[in-house]
Structure formats: C-alpha cells, structure tokens
Design a protein around this motif. Structure first.
Motif, PDB file in Angstrom:
ATOM      1  N   CYS A 138       4.603  11.929  10.832  1.00  0.00           N
ATOM      2  CA  CYS A 138       5.270  11.468   9.618  1.00  0.00           C
ATOM      3  C   CYS A 138       4.249  11.317   8.495  1.00  0.00           C
ATOM      4  CB  CYS A 138       5.947  10.127   9.865  1.00  0.00           C
ATOM      5  SG  CYS A 138       7.184  10.167  11.186  1.00  0.00           S
ATOM      6  N   ALA A 139       4.614  11.819   7.330  1.00  0.00           N
ATOM      7  CA  ALA A 139       3.779  11.670   6.128  1.00  0.00           C
ATOM      8  C   ALA A 139       4.268  10.429   5.394  1.00  0.00           C
ATOM      9  CB  ALA A 139       3.891  12.896   5.246  1.00  0.00           C
ATOM     10  N   ALA A 140       3.383   9.445   5.251  1.00  0.00           N
ATOM     11  CA  ALA A 140       3.718   8.194   4.578  1.00  0.00           C
ATOM     12  C   ALA A 140       3.042   8.195   3.210  1.00  0.00           C
ATOM     13  CB  ALA A 140       3.247   7.011   5.409  1.00  0.00           C
ATOM     14  N   GLN A 141       3.844   8.086   2.159  1.00  0.00           N
ATOM     15  CA  GLN A 141       3.313   8.174   0.801  1.00  0.00           C
ATOM     16  C   GLN A 141       2.707   6.840   0.372  1.00  0.00           C
ATOM     17  OE1 GLN A 141       6.091   9.540  -2.111  1.00  0.00           O
ATOM     18  NE2 GLN A 141       4.488   9.943  -3.598  1.00  0.00           N
ATOM     19  N   ARG A 142       1.432   6.918  -0.010  1.00  0.00           N
ATOM     20  CA  ARG A 142       0.741   5.732  -0.505  1.00  0.00           C
ATOM     21  C   ARG A 142       1.088   5.506  -1.968  1.00  0.00           C
ATOM     22  NH1 ARG A 142      -4.314   8.113   1.654  1.00  0.00           N
ATOM     23  NH2 ARG A 142      -4.889   8.178  -0.528  1.00  0.00           N
ATOM     24  N   ARG A 143       0.846   4.303  -2.448  1.00  0.00           N
ATOM     25  CA  ARG A 143       1.125   3.959  -3.845  1.00  0.00           C
ATOM     26  C   ARG A 143       0.264   4.763  -4.809  1.00  0.00           C
ATOM     27  NH1 ARG A 143       5.798   1.377  -4.243  1.00  0.00           N
ATOM     28  NH2 ARG A 143       6.047  -0.250  -2.704  1.00  0.00           N
ATOM     29  N   ASP A 144      -0.910   5.259  -4.357  1.00  0.00           N
ATOM     30  CA  ASP A 144      -1.771   6.057  -5.239  1.00  0.00           C
ATOM     31  C   ASP A 144      -1.327   7.521  -5.315  1.00  0.00           C
ATOM     32  OD1 ASP A 144      -2.621   7.233  -2.854  1.00  0.00           O
ATOM     33  OD2 ASP A 144      -4.674   6.496  -2.986  1.00  0.00           O
ATOM     34  N   ASP A 154      -0.784   9.594   4.002  1.00  0.00           N
ATOM     35  CA  ASP A 154      -1.437   9.514   5.306  1.00  0.00           C
ATOM     36  C   ASP A 154      -0.426   9.993   6.340  1.00  0.00           C
ATOM     37  OD1 ASP A 154      -3.670   8.294   4.133  1.00  0.00           O
ATOM     38  OD2 ASP A 154      -2.903   6.275   4.513  1.00  0.00           O
ATOM     39  N   TRP A 155      -0.927  10.623   7.395  1.00  0.00           N
ATOM     40  CA  TRP A 155      -0.050  11.072   8.466  1.00  0.00           C
ATOM     41  C   TRP A 155      -0.120  10.091   9.623  1.00  0.00           C
ATOM     42  CZ3 TRP A 155      -0.606  17.077   9.275  1.00  0.00           C
ATOM     43  CH2 TRP A 155      -0.173  17.739   8.110  1.00  0.00           C
ATOM     44  N   TYR A 156       1.048   9.715  10.125  1.00  0.00           N
ATOM     45  CA  TYR A 156       1.174   8.829  11.277  1.00  0.00           C
ATOM     46  C   TYR A 156       1.857   9.588  12.412  1.00  0.00           C
ATOM     47  CZ  TYR A 156      -0.217   4.745   8.603  1.00  0.00           C
ATOM     48  OH  TYR A 156      -0.935   3.840   7.868  1.00  0.00           O
ATOM     49  N   ARG A 157       1.436   9.280  13.646  1.00  0.00           N
ATOM     50  CA  ARG A 157       2.077   9.869  14.817  1.00  0.00           C
ATOM     51  C   ARG A 157       2.969   8.793  15.434  1.00  0.00           C
ATOM     52  NH1 ARG A 157      -2.217  11.536  18.153  1.00  0.00           N
ATOM     53  NH2 ARG A 157      -2.416   9.527  18.301  1.00  0.00           N
ATOM     54  N   ALA A 158       4.244   9.098  15.572  1.00  0.00           N
ATOM     55  CA  ALA A 158       5.205   8.184  16.191  1.00  0.00           C
ATOM     56  C   ALA A 158       5.606   8.783  17.534  1.00  0.00           C
ATOM     57  CB  ALA A 158       6.421   8.000  15.288  1.00  0.00           C
ATOM     58  N   THR A 159       5.346   8.046  18.599  1.00  0.00           N
ATOM     59  CA  THR A 159       5.632   8.516  19.957  1.00  0.00           C
ATOM     60  C   THR A 159       6.668   7.596  20.587  1.00  0.00           C
ATOM     61  OG1 THR A 159       3.348   9.283  20.133  1.00  0.00           O
ATOM     62  CG2 THR A 159       4.607   9.118  22.180  1.00  0.00           C
ATOM     63  N   LEU A 160       7.743   8.185  21.110  1.00  0.00           N
ATOM     64  CA  LEU A 160       8.779   7.408  21.772  1.00  0.00           C
ATOM     65  C   LEU A 160       8.325   7.072  23.184  1.00  0.00           C
ATOM     66  CD1 LEU A 160      11.609   6.197  21.600  1.00  0.00           C
ATOM     67  CD2 LEU A 160      12.511   8.403  22.365  1.00  0.00           C
ATOM     68  N   LYS A 161       8.204   5.786  23.455  1.00  0.00           N
ATOM     69  CA  LYS A 161       7.795   5.298  24.773  1.00  0.00           C
ATOM     70  C   LYS A 161       8.964   4.536  25.393  1.00  0.00           C
ATOM     71  CE  LYS A 161       3.240   6.115  24.186  1.00  0.00           C
ATOM     72  NZ  LYS A 161       2.220   6.509  25.086  1.00  0.00           N
ATOM     73  N   GLU A 216       0.798  -1.226   0.000  1.00  0.00           N
ATOM     74  CA  GLU A 216       0.000   0.000   0.000  1.00  0.00           C
ATOM     75  C   GLU A 216       0.833   1.281   0.000  1.00  0.00           C
ATOM     76  OE1 GLU A 216      -3.168   0.079   2.926  1.00  0.00           O
ATOM     77  OE2 GLU A 216      -2.977  -2.102   3.134  1.00  0.00           O
ATOM     78  N   TYR A 217       2.068   1.213   0.501  1.00  0.00           N
ATOM     79  CA  TYR A 217       2.869   2.421   0.705  1.00  0.00           C
ATOM     80  C   TYR A 217       4.229   2.323   0.008  1.00  0.00           C
ATOM     81  CZ  TYR A 217      -0.386   3.798   4.382  1.00  0.00           C
ATOM     82  OH  TYR A 217      -1.507   4.161   5.082  1.00  0.00           O
ATOM     83  N   ASP A 218       4.713   3.494  -0.429  1.00  0.00           N
ATOM     84  CA  ASP A 218       6.088   3.636  -0.895  1.00  0.00           C
ATOM     85  C   ASP A 218       6.891   4.044   0.335  1.00  0.00           C
ATOM     86  OD1 ASP A 218       8.489   4.166  -2.121  1.00  0.00           O
ATOM     87  OD2 ASP A 218       7.810   6.021  -3.060  1.00  0.00           O
ATOM     88  N   ARG A 219       7.491   3.087   1.005  1.00  0.00           N
ATOM     89  CA  ARG A 219       8.144   3.334   2.292  1.00  0.00           C
ATOM     90  C   ARG A 219       9.244   4.388   2.202  1.00  0.00           C
ATOM     91  NH1 ARG A 219       8.754  -2.824   4.571  1.00  0.00           N
ATOM     92  NH2 ARG A 219       6.531  -3.195   4.878  1.00  0.00           N
ATOM     93  N   GLU A 220       9.963   4.426   1.089  1.00  0.00           N
ATOM     94  CA  GLU A 220      11.053   5.395   0.948  1.00  0.00           C
ATOM     95  C   GLU A 220      10.528   6.836   0.859  1.00  0.00           C
ATOM     96  OE1 GLU A 220      11.005   2.530  -1.114  1.00  0.00           O
ATOM     97  OE2 GLU A 220      12.290   1.557   0.366  1.00  0.00           O
ATOM     98  N   GLY A 221       9.244   6.998   0.617  1.00  0.00           N
ATOM     99  CA  GLY A 221       8.651   8.334   0.539  1.00  0.00           C
ATOM    100  C   GLY A 221       8.211   8.894   1.878  1.00  0.00           C
ATOM    101  N   ALA A 257      -4.112  13.111   4.303  1.00  0.00           N
ATOM    102  CA  ALA A 257      -3.768  14.422   4.851  1.00  0.00           C
ATOM    103  C   ALA A 257      -2.873  15.253   3.936  1.00  0.00           C
ATOM    104  CB  ALA A 257      -3.068  14.251   6.201  1.00  0.00           C
ATOM    105  N   GLY A 258      -2.371  14.673   2.858  1.00  0.00           N
ATOM    106  CA  GLY A 258      -1.456  15.382   1.997  1.00  0.00           C
ATOM    107  C   GLY A 258      -0.020  15.032   2.342  1.00  0.00           C
ATOM    108  N   CYS A 259       0.875  15.356   1.442  1.00  0.00           N
ATOM    109  CA  CYS A 259       2.276  14.941   1.611  1.00  0.00           C
ATOM    110  C   CYS A 259       3.189  16.019   2.152  1.00  0.00           C
ATOM    111  CB  CYS A 259       2.809  14.432   0.265  1.00  0.00           C
ATOM    112  SG  CYS A 259       1.950  12.948  -0.305  1.00  0.00           S
TER     113      CYS A 259
END
Length: 106
Positions: A70-76, A80-87, A44-49, A100-102
């Motif tokens: 983090c903005a994760a680029q989809r193949r289309d 999508d924006w992801y929230r990464a929290t350091l625990k 579903e995603y272009d991870r390098e993007g 959400a846009g790139c």
C-alpha cells in the motif's frame, strides 16, 4: 444492417460489463487499506490518499492473496510503501519502502 447494429450493441455491452469490474476493491484489499490507514499518524499522513495493490489476476482469473503493498501519502506529498499481511490474528502492517513514490507499478 440490423445484424451489424446488434453485434455492435453486444460488443459495447460486453465492454461496459468488463470495465465496470475494473477499479473495484476486493474485500481483502479494502481490509489491507483500512489496516494501513489505521496504523498511520494523522499528523504525518493523508490517510484518504492510501491505496493498495489488488489481487493478482493472470489471464483475467483473480487469485486471492494475503500480502498487499500500500502506498500511503505523506503530508509533504511523497508516499511511503507499507506491506499489509493477513495473519490469523488480523493484519500485520510494516513499513516496506520509505520515499518509494505514490504509483504502485504492479
């Protein structure tokens, strides 16, 4: 005339050193990006993007943060924006905003 050239050279070197620090990823930002990339489906995603917000730097004084968006680029082509929290046990990655846009505006 020599003083003007020296002043110009010093200004140019100062600007080069300042700009060299711009655009580099902090270790925590790199960790957040890696955690998000690892949580994404390669179908579903272009991870390098994937790219993330950086540490806040009010008045050029960088502060460390535990939360990155983090903005994760989809193949289309959209992102999508992801929230990464350091625990304590590592990174927690959750979907924050779909479609959400790139461009991260902060």
């Amino acid at each position: 005339m020599a003083r003007v050239r020296l002043a110009g050279l010093v200004s140019l070197l100062t600007a080069a050193v300042f700009l060299a620090g711009c655009g580099t990823e902090s270790p925590r930002e790199a960790g957040a990006r890696t955690a998000v990339e690892e949580s994404l489906s390669a179908d579903e995603y272009d991870r390098e993007g994937t790219h993330c917000s950086d540490n806040p730097a009010p008045w050029f004084i960088e502060r460390e943060t535990d939360v990155f968006i983090c903005a994760a680029q989809r193949r289309d082509g959209d992102c999508d924006w992801y929230r990464a929290t350091l625990k304590n046990a590592g990174w927690e990655v959750v979907l924050d905003r779909p479609d959400a846009g790139c461009i991260l505006s902060f």
